[in-house]
Design a protein around this motif. Structure first.
Motif, PDB file in Angstrom:
ATOM      1  N   ALA A 106       0.826  -1.217   0.000  1.00 58.66           N
ATOM      2  CA  ALA A 106       0.000   0.000   0.000  1.00 58.66           C
ATOM      3  C   ALA A 106       0.855   1.260   0.000  1.00 58.66           C
ATOM      4  O   ALA A 106       0.503   2.263  -0.621  1.00 58.66           O
ATOM      5  CB  ALA A 106      -0.924  -0.012   1.212  1.00 58.66           C
ATOM      6  N   GLN A 107       1.995   1.216   0.710  1.00 56.83           N
ATOM      7  CA  GLN A 107       2.808   2.426   0.857  1.00 56.83           C
ATOM      8  C   GLN A 107       3.941   2.505  -0.171  1.00 56.83           C
ATOM      9  O   GLN A 107       4.711   3.466  -0.176  1.00 56.83           O
ATOM     10  CB  GLN A 107       3.413   2.486   2.273  1.00 56.83           C
ATOM     11  N   GLY A 108       4.102   1.433  -0.946  1.00 59.17           N
ATOM     12  CA  GLY A 108       5.157   1.408  -1.956  1.00 59.17           C
ATOM     13  C   GLY A 108       6.554   1.409  -1.362  1.00 59.17           C
ATOM     14  O   GLY A 108       7.466   2.074  -1.847  1.00 59.17           O
ATOM     15  N   ILE A 109       6.712   0.667  -0.291  1.00 57.05           N
ATOM     16  CA  ILE A 109       8.042   0.581   0.335  1.00 57.05           C
ATOM     17  C   ILE A 109       8.522  -0.876   0.285  1.00 57.05           C
ATOM     18  O   ILE A 109       7.696  -1.789   0.201  1.00 57.05           O
ATOM     19  CB  ILE A 109       8.019   1.090   1.804  1.00 57.05           C
ATOM     20  N   PRO A 110       9.846  -1.110   0.363  1.00 57.43           N
ATOM     21  CA  PRO A 110      10.312  -2.506   0.289  1.00 57.43           C
ATOM     22  C   PRO A 110       9.869  -3.298   1.518  1.00 57.43           C
ATOM     23  O   PRO A 110      10.048  -2.839   2.658  1.00 57.43           O
ATOM     24  CB  PRO A 110      11.835  -2.382   0.254  1.00 57.43           C
ATOM     25  N   VAL A 111       9.306  -4.477   1.257  1.00 59.30           N
ATOM     26  CA  VAL A 111       8.820  -5.299   2.372  1.00 59.30           C
ATOM     27  C   VAL A 111       9.992  -5.786   3.234  1.00 59.30           C
ATOM     28  O   VAL A 111       9.843  -6.026   4.436  1.00 59.30           O
ATOM     29  CB  VAL A 111       7.937  -6.462   1.849  1.00 59.30           C
ATOM     30  N   GLU A 112      11.191  -5.883   2.620  1.00 61.62           N
ATOM     31  CA  GLU A 112      12.376  -6.350   3.365  1.00 61.62           C
ATOM     32  C   GLU A 112      12.618  -5.494   4.606  1.00 61.62           C
ATOM     33  O   GLU A 112      12.865  -6.011   5.695  1.00 61.62           O
ATOM     34  CB  GLU A 112      13.651  -6.285   2.491  1.00 61.62           C
ATOM     35  N   THR A 113      12.536  -4.194   4.427  1.00 57.08           N
ATOM     36  CA  THR A 113      12.820  -3.284   5.545  1.00 57.08           C
ATOM     37  C   THR A 113      11.889  -3.595   6.729  1.00 57.08           C
ATOM     38  O   THR A 113      12.327  -3.680   7.880  1.00 57.08           O
ATOM     39  CB  THR A 113      12.585  -1.818   5.097  1.00 57.08           C
ATOM     40  N   LEU A 114      10.607  -3.789   6.400  1.00 48.42           N
ATOM     41  CA  LEU A 114       9.644  -4.065   7.465  1.00 48.42           C
ATOM     42  C   LEU A 114       9.856  -5.472   8.036  1.00 48.42           C
ATOM     43  O   LEU A 114       9.634  -5.714   9.230  1.00 48.42           O
ATOM     44  CB  LEU A 114       8.217  -3.906   6.941  1.00 48.42           C
ATOM     45  N   ALA A 115      10.299  -6.399   7.174  1.00 44.85           N
ATOM     46  CA  ALA A 115      10.529  -7.775   7.635  1.00 44.85           C
ATOM     47  C   ALA A 115      11.665  -7.816   8.660  1.00 44.85           C
ATOM     48  O   ALA A 115      11.543  -8.450   9.719  1.00 44.85           O
ATOM     49  CB  ALA A 115      10.868  -8.669   6.450  1.00 44.85           C
ATOM     50  N   TRP A 116      12.761  -7.112   8.371  1.00 40.19           N
ATOM     51  CA  TRP A 116      13.891  -7.112   9.326  1.00 40.19           C
ATOM     52  C   TRP A 116      13.472  -6.405  10.626  1.00 40.19           C
ATOM     53  O   TRP A 116      13.872  -6.797  11.712  1.00 40.19           O
ATOM     54  CB  TRP A 116      15.139  -6.438   8.736  1.00 40.19           C
ATOM     55  N   THR A 117      12.663  -5.375  10.462  1.00 48.84           N
ATOM     56  CA  THR A 117      12.194  -4.646  11.648  1.00 48.84           C
ATOM     57  C   THR A 117      11.334  -5.557  12.522  1.00 48.84           C
ATOM     58  O   THR A 117      11.520  -5.634  13.743  1.00 48.84           O
ATOM     59  CB  THR A 117      11.344  -3.423  11.208  1.00 48.84           C
ATOM     60  N   LEU A 118      10.411  -6.260  11.869  1.00 49.54           N
ATOM     61  CA  LEU A 118       9.523  -7.172  12.606  1.00 49.54           C
ATOM     62  C   LEU A 118      10.329  -8.282  13.289  1.00 49.54           C
ATOM     63  O   LEU A 118      10.081  -8.629  14.450  1.00 49.54           O
ATOM     64  CB  LEU A 118       8.505  -7.778  11.627  1.00 49.54           C
TER      65      LEU A 118
END
Lengths: 202, 451
Positions: free
Chosen positions: B378-390
Motif C-alpha cells: 500500500a505504501q510502496g516501500i520494500p517489504v524487506e525493511t519491514l521484515a527485518w524490523t519485525l
C-alpha cells in the motif's frame, strides 16, 4: 524406616489445625513442618528467604506466568515444586514429621506410613479464634477466613488430583469444636497410634 | 466491518487471550480456534470451500517450490507447512544431538578453555549461547547451557543466576541473527521467500553489533558479583572432564556430523536451491537412520504439541487475512505513520518488542507477516525493511520479561529446579535495560541502512 510416621494436616483458617498439628508433633517428638520450611531449605541465606516468602504457598498469577514443554516461569509454582521435592527427600530419608498444608496428603499419598487429617471447626468458633488472635472485627475475621480458605483450596487443587476439604481426600476429617483443641489432639494422637499398630501388622 | 470480519477477529482475540492465560494447553486452543475459523468463518459465513482449501494449504507439499526453491508459500495464506516441516525436522536432529552428549561436551570444553574463571566464563557462555541459537532452537540451547551452568555453579560454588539470565538473553539475540534461529524468523523467511544469508546480512548484522554492547552491559552489571567469587583448585579438580559427557563416541561423531551438514546446508541453501523444509527433512531422516532402533525413542521426544499449535495458529491467522482484517490493520499503521518510513519502522519495532515481551511472539509474528506485506504494497516501500524490523522486534522484545520467549521460561525453570528461584523483579531488572539497548541499536541501524 519402620518407625517412620508422616502426618499431614489440612485445615480451615481459624479451625485450630495449626495448634493441633504443633501439639501432636511436640508430644510425638517429631519434626513440625510449616512456616519455617523456607528457613530450613535455605539455611543462613536471609536475603533469599525473605525474597521467596512472597511466593510461598501461593498460586501462579495468570498472564504473568507461562509454561513451555513442562517448564514453568512462575516463581510460585517453581517454589512449590522445590518444596515438594525437599519434603519428599526428607520422607525418603526416613524422617517422621507433621506437615501442615502444602498438599501433604497428595505429596505423601504413596508412602505406607502416612496419615492424612483435615481439621474443620464451627463457624462461630473459627471467627472467635481469628478475632482473638488477630484483634480483628467479626466482619474482618470472616472476610480473612473466606480469602484464606479460597486460596488454600485453589493451591491444593492445582497440584492434587483430589479436592481440598472433601472427606474422601483424607483418612480422617475432624470438627475441632466438638472436643476442643486439647481433646481433638488427644483423639488424633490415639488414632495415629492405632494406625501405627496397623502399619506394623501389614 | 462485516459480520465475517468480526467473527474472525473474535475467534483470534479469544484464542490469543487463552494462549496468554495458559490455563488450557495452547495446542488445544489454537486447534479449536482453527476449526472454528474453518467451519464458522469460511464455511457458514463466507460459504467458501476455496478459502478452507487455501487455509489448509495441503497442496504445498506437492508443489516443487516447497522442496527446491526458496520462494515457498510466498503468496498463499494458510498453514505454513514449510515452517512446521523445518521445525519438526530440526527437533528430531536436536534430540539426537542431545542424546549423544554434544551440548554438555561443548559447554565443558569452553569452561575448561577459559580456566573456569567467572567473568570469562560469563562472556564465553554468552557468546556460545548466541552462536548455538543461530542454528538450533533457543529452548534446546538454554536447556543444556543452563543445566551445565547450574552444575558448574554447584561444583565451583558460583551463583549461576547472572550467567543463566545472560545466556537466555544471548540465545534470543542469536536467534534473531538467522532465518532458522527463532520461529518468527522461520515464519517471516518462508512466507516472504528469504534465505539464510538474507537474514544473516540484515538481522545478523544488527544482532552482532548488539551482541558487542550486550557483552559490555552484562559485564558491567555482573562484574562485582562474579569477581567476588573465588574458585579453588580443589573445586576445579573435582569437575568432570568434557569427554565424560560423551555417552557413545560413534553416536557423538555421527550426530555432530549431521548437525554440521545441516548447518552448511542452511548457510548455503540460497546457492544449492534447497528450501529449509528440505533441510529439515534431511536432518530428521539422517538422524533417524543414524539412530537405528533408538529412532522410535527420538520420535517420541519430539514436541508434537508445538507443531499442532502452529497448525491451528496459521489457520486462525488465515481467517484474519482472507477476511481482510489484516489489511485494515496495515492501512491503520499506514495512516498513523503518514507514509513516513521512519515512523513505520519505529511503530513496528517497538510494537513488536512490547507485544512480544507480554505475549508469545509466535502468534504475533504470524499475524504481522501479512500486515507488513499489505503495508509495504500500500505504501510502496520494500517489504524487506519491514521484515527485518519485525524480526528484530519480535525476537528480542521477548527477552524483556520471564514470559516473553520460550527460552526465558526454560532457563528460569532449570534454575528453579536447582534452588535458584528467579521472579519478575530479579529478571526484569537486568533484562529490560538490555532489551532497550538492543532495540535502540536496531532502530538506529534500520534508520541508517534502509531509510
Amino acid at each position: 524406616m519402620d518407625d517412620q510416621i508422616l502426618i499431614t494436616v489440612g485445615r480451615e483458617f481459624g479451625s485450630g489445625g495449626h495448634v493441633i498439628a504443633k501439639a501432636m508433633a511436640e508430644r510425638m517428638g517429631i519434626r513440625y513442618c510449616v512456616r519455617k520450611l523456607l528457613d530450613e531449605m535455605f539455611e543462613g541465606d536471609e536475603k533469599k528467604i525473605s525474597e521467596l516468602a512472597h511466593y510461598d504457598e501461593k498460586l501462579a498469577i495468570p498472564f504473568l506466568s507461562r509454561r513451555v514443554r513442562g517448564h514453568s516461569s512462575s516463581p510460585e509454582e517453581n517454589l512449590a515444586k522445590l518444596q515438594f521435592e525437599y519434603l519428599r527427600d526428607l520422607a525418603d530419608k526416613g524422617e517422621s514429621m507433621v506437615l501442615v498444608g502444602r498438599c501433604g496428603e497428595w505429596l505423601f499419598r504413596d508412602y505406607p506410613n502416612h496419615v492424612s487429617i483435615f481439621v474443620t471447626a464451627e463457624e462461630t468458633d473459627k471467627v472467635a479464634r481469628v478475632m482473638d488472635r488477630e484483634g480483628k472485627t467479626e466482619m474482618e475475621a470472616r472476610s480473612k477466613m473466606a480469602r484464606h480458605d479460597k486460596s488454600r483450596a485453589k493451591y491444593h487443587n492445582t497440584y492434587s488430583d483430589r479436592m481440598w476439604g472433601q472427606a474422601s481426600t483424607y483418612d480422617l476429617c475432624v470438627n475441632a469444636s466438638r472436643l476442643g483443641i486439647e481433646g481433638t489432639t488427644d483423639m488424633l494422637l490415639s488414632y495415629v497410634e492405632k494406625r501405627r499398630e496397623a502399619f506394623k501388622c501389614q | 466491518m462485516s459480520v465475517t470480519q468480526i467473527v474472525a477477529l473474535v475467534i483470534f482475540l479469544v484464542m490469543f487471550v487463552l494462549v496468554v492465560m495458559d490455563t488450557i494447553p495452547r495446542e488445544y486452543v489454537t486447534l479449536i480456534a482453527g476449526a472454528l475459523t474453518l467451519i464458522v468463518t469460511f464455511g457458514l459465513l463466507m460459504r467458501s470451500p476455496e478459502a478452507i482449501w487455501e487455509s489448509l494449504n495441503l497442496t504445498a507439499f506437492i508443489h516443487p517450490s516447497f522442496w527446491v526453491t526458496h520462494v515457498e508459500g510466498a503468496d498463499s495464506a494458510g498453514i505454513n507447512w514449510a515452517t512446521i516441516t523445518f521445525i519438526g525436522g530440526m527437533m528430531v536432529m536436536v534430540e539426537g544431538l542431545a542424546k549423544s552428549g554434544f551440548f554438555t561436551w561443548l559447554c565443558m570444553n569452553i569452561a575448561k578453555l577459559v580456566k573456569y574463571k567467572p567473568v570469562p566464563l560469563l562472556l564465553s557462555f554468552m557468546v556460545m549461547s548466541f552462536v548455538l541459537a543461530m542454528f538450533i532452537d533457543s529452548i534446546t540451547v538454554i536447556l543444556f547451557l543452563a543445566a551445565v551452568t547450574v552444575e558448574l555453579g554447584k561444583l565451583l560454588k558460583l551463583d549461576p543466576v547472572p550467567m543463566i539470565v545472560s545466556e537466555i538473553f544471548c540465545a534470543n539475540l542469536g536467534g534473531s541473527a538467522t532465518m532458522c534461529g527463532d520461529p518468527p524468523n522461520i515464519i517471516i523467511g518462508t512466507s516472504l521467500g528469504y534465505s539464510f544469508f538474507d537474514f544473516l546480512l540484515h538481522t545478523g548484522l544488527i544482532a552482532f553489533v548488539s551482541l558487542f554492547f550486550i557483552l559490555i552491559y552484562y559485564y558491567l552489571v555482573f562484574r562485582k558479583t562474579l569477581n567476588a567469587e573465588h574458585i579453588t583448585e580443589e573445586a576445579i579438580a573435582a569437575l568432570p572432564t568434557p569427554e565424560s559427557a560423551i555417552k557413545n563416541k560413534k553416536d557423538f561423531y555421527i550426530s555432530s556430523a549431521i548437525f554440521g551438514c545441516a548447518a552448511i546446508l542452511l548457510v548455503t541453501h540460497a546457492q544449492t536451491g534447497l528450501t529449509v523444509a528440505s533441510i529439515g527433512v534431511f536432518a530428521a531422516v539422517a538422524t533417524l537412520i543414524a539412530n537405528g532402533r533408538d529412532s522410535i525413542e527420538l520420535l517420541k521426544k519430539v514436541d508434537y504439541r508445538t507443531l499442532l499449535f502452529f497448525m491451528g495458529l496459521f489457520v486462525v491467522v488465515s481467517g484474519l487475512e482472507l477476511t481482510g482484517i489484516l489489511k485494515l490493520l496495515a492501512n491503520f499503521i499506514g495512516t498513523i505513520s503518514g507514509g513516513n518510513l521512519h515512523v513505520m519502522i519505529a511503530i513496528i519495532l517497538w510494537l513488536s518488542a512490547i507485544a512480544s515481551a507480554i505475549v508469545d511472539n509466535i502468534p504475533f509474528a504470524a499475524t504481522m507477516v501479512p500486515v507488513i506485506k499489505a503495508l509495504a504494497a500500500a505504501q510502496g516501500i520494500p517489504v524487506e525493511t519491514l521484515a527485518w524490523t519485525l524480526a528484530m522486534g519480535t525476537d528480542v522484545g521477548g527477552s524483556a520479561t520471564p514470559i516473553g520467549a520460550s527460552a526465558n521460561v526454560v532457563g528460569i525453570s532449570v534454575a528453579a529446579k536447582n534452588g535458584h528461584i528467579i521472579g519478575w523483579g530479579k529478571y526484569c531488572k537486568v533484562a529490560i535495560p538490555a532489551t532497550i539497548i538492543v532495540m535502540v541499536t536496531s532502530m538506529l541501524i534500520l534508520f541508517a541502512r534502509y531509510v
